[in-house]
Design an enzyme around this catalytic site. Structure first.
Site, PDB file in Angstrom:
ATOM      1  N   ASP A  84       0.848  -1.192   0.000  1.00 10.24           N
ATOM      2  CA  ASP A  84       0.000   0.000   0.000  1.00 10.24           C
ATOM      3  C   ASP A  84       0.890   1.250   0.000  1.00 10.24           C
ATOM      4  O   ASP A  84       1.813   1.359   0.813  1.00 10.24           O
ATOM      5  CB  ASP A  84      -0.878  -0.041   1.274  1.00 10.24           C
ATOM      6  CG  ASP A  84      -1.998   0.973   1.248  1.00 10.24           C
ATOM      7  OD1 ASP A  84      -2.349   1.453   0.149  1.00 10.24           O
ATOM      8  OD2 ASP A  84      -2.541   1.285   2.329  1.00 10.24           O
ATOM      9  N   ASP A 106       2.934   4.823  -5.359  1.00  2.00           N
ATOM     10  CA  ASP A 106       2.302   6.112  -5.083  1.00  2.00           C
ATOM     11  C   ASP A 106       3.288   7.231  -5.365  1.00  2.00           C
ATOM     12  O   ASP A 106       4.126   7.583  -4.533  1.00  2.00           O
ATOM     13  CB  ASP A 106       1.823   6.172  -3.629  1.00  2.00           C
ATOM     14  CG  ASP A 106       1.182   7.516  -3.304  1.00  2.00           C
ATOM     15  OD1 ASP A 106       1.110   8.382  -4.207  1.00  2.00           O
ATOM     16  OD2 ASP A 106       0.766   7.716  -2.152  1.00  2.00           O
ATOM     17  N   GLY A 211      -9.383   5.868   1.590  1.00  2.00           N
ATOM     18  CA  GLY A 211     -10.052   6.737   2.554  1.00  2.00           C
ATOM     19  C   GLY A 211     -11.555   6.524   2.539  1.00  2.00           C
ATOM     20  O   GLY A 211     -12.348   7.463   2.643  1.00  2.00           O
TER      21      GLY A 211
HETATM   22 ZN    ZN Z   1      -4.457   5.105   0.878  1.00  2.99          ZN
END
Ligand code: ZN
Length: 286
Positions: A84, A106, A211
């Site tokens: 993640d 990310d 989220g």
């Molecule tokens: Zn996240």
């Protein structure tokens, strides 16, 4: 049965449900996640963040997940082990070797060109091992970093750019920003579902919402209809675990057996996840 997230997400998108990606960093949360998926016969994505790796140790947390998930009812479920918010490209080969079946790169805080180039590099690396890749375009804000103030209009995902991004990088799934935020924000933006539908139509890959811990059921349904195939859930699991432990200790102040204390937290987390799986519609799809 461990699979790349790509297969799990494509099945979900095709059949109109979503799969929860639940974060873990310890034994009890891992057991709660796996047990909930087994009870609900649901496909599953288990998320490990780089900070969870730092906390638990790479091989310790990966081995733990493999051992827990290969036992009993869960062993025939499709399960992806996903990094993640991966930010350290140099460590990805090590992570893939350790057993991740999906990597989220990310680079969403970087300019478009750098995000696209790092994502493309990650896809090329992951493909060699049959591992799938999720990237983020636009920026999903964090409650603790942004002090509650966010200029939502500037950080939301641009649908045309999303199309270009997916074509350039060949990424398997895309995390998007449509007003969603990590953690609990005091002032939330409305979710921009029209934007979501446009992104889905143009980008043509399963979309992911981060989220999503506090999304009500009707918003979840609308998001799934708009092309979302996975929700990342972390905050509400932390809350369930900690509140469970607080509650147990308030009722049993003299207790000092960690198994009873943490076991109560584990039970609360499992219930929380079972509820999410029901709302995501993935019950019986595993
Ligand atoms: Zn996240």
């Amino acid at each position: 049965m461990f699979l790349p997230a790509k297969k799990i997400l494509q099945d979900a998108l095709k059949n109109g449900y979503a799969v929860g990606a639940f974060n873990t960093s310890n034994l009890e949360t891992t057991q709660a996640i796996v047990n909930a998926a087994a009870v609900k016969k649901s496909p599953l994505i288990i998320n490990i963040s780089e900070s969870a790796i730092k906390y638990a140790g790479l091989l310790a947390i990966i081995s733990l997940i493999k051992l827990v998930a290969e036992q009993g009812q869960a062993k025939n479920l499709p399960i992806a082990i996903q990094l993640d918010h991966g930010k350290n490209f140099d460590k990805f080969p090590l992570f893939i070797k350790a057993g991740f079946t999906s990597i989220m790169i990310d680079a969403s805080r970087m300019p478009y060109a750098e995000n696209a180039s790092l994502t493309k590099k990650t896809v090329e690396l992951a493909r060699k091992s049959g591992v799938s890749v999720q990237a983020e375009l636009g920026a999903v804000p964090y409650a603790d970093e942004e002090s509650g103030f966010v200029s939502w209009g500037k950080i939301m995902t641009d649908p045309n750019l999303a199309k270009k991004f997916v074509e350039e990088t060949k990424v398997d799934s895309l995390a998007v920003a449509i007003g969603n935020a990590h953690g609990f924000f005091k002032e939330r933006s409305d979710l921009d579902f029209e934007r979501l539908r446009k992104i889905s139509k143009l980008a043509k890959v399963p979309l992911v919402l981060h989220g999503a811990s506090d999304f009500p059921a009707d918003r979840i349904k609308e998001a799934i209809e708009g092309g979302v195939a996975s929700f990342h859930i972390d905050t509400s699991l932390r809350v369930a675990f900690t509140e469970g432990i607080r509650e147990f200790l308030a009722e049993n102040p003299a207790e000092y057996d960690p198994r009873l204390i943490l076991g109560y937290g584990r039970q609360k987390v499992q219930k929380e996840i079972e509820g999410k799986i029901e709302i995501f519609g993935s019950t019986g799809k595993g």
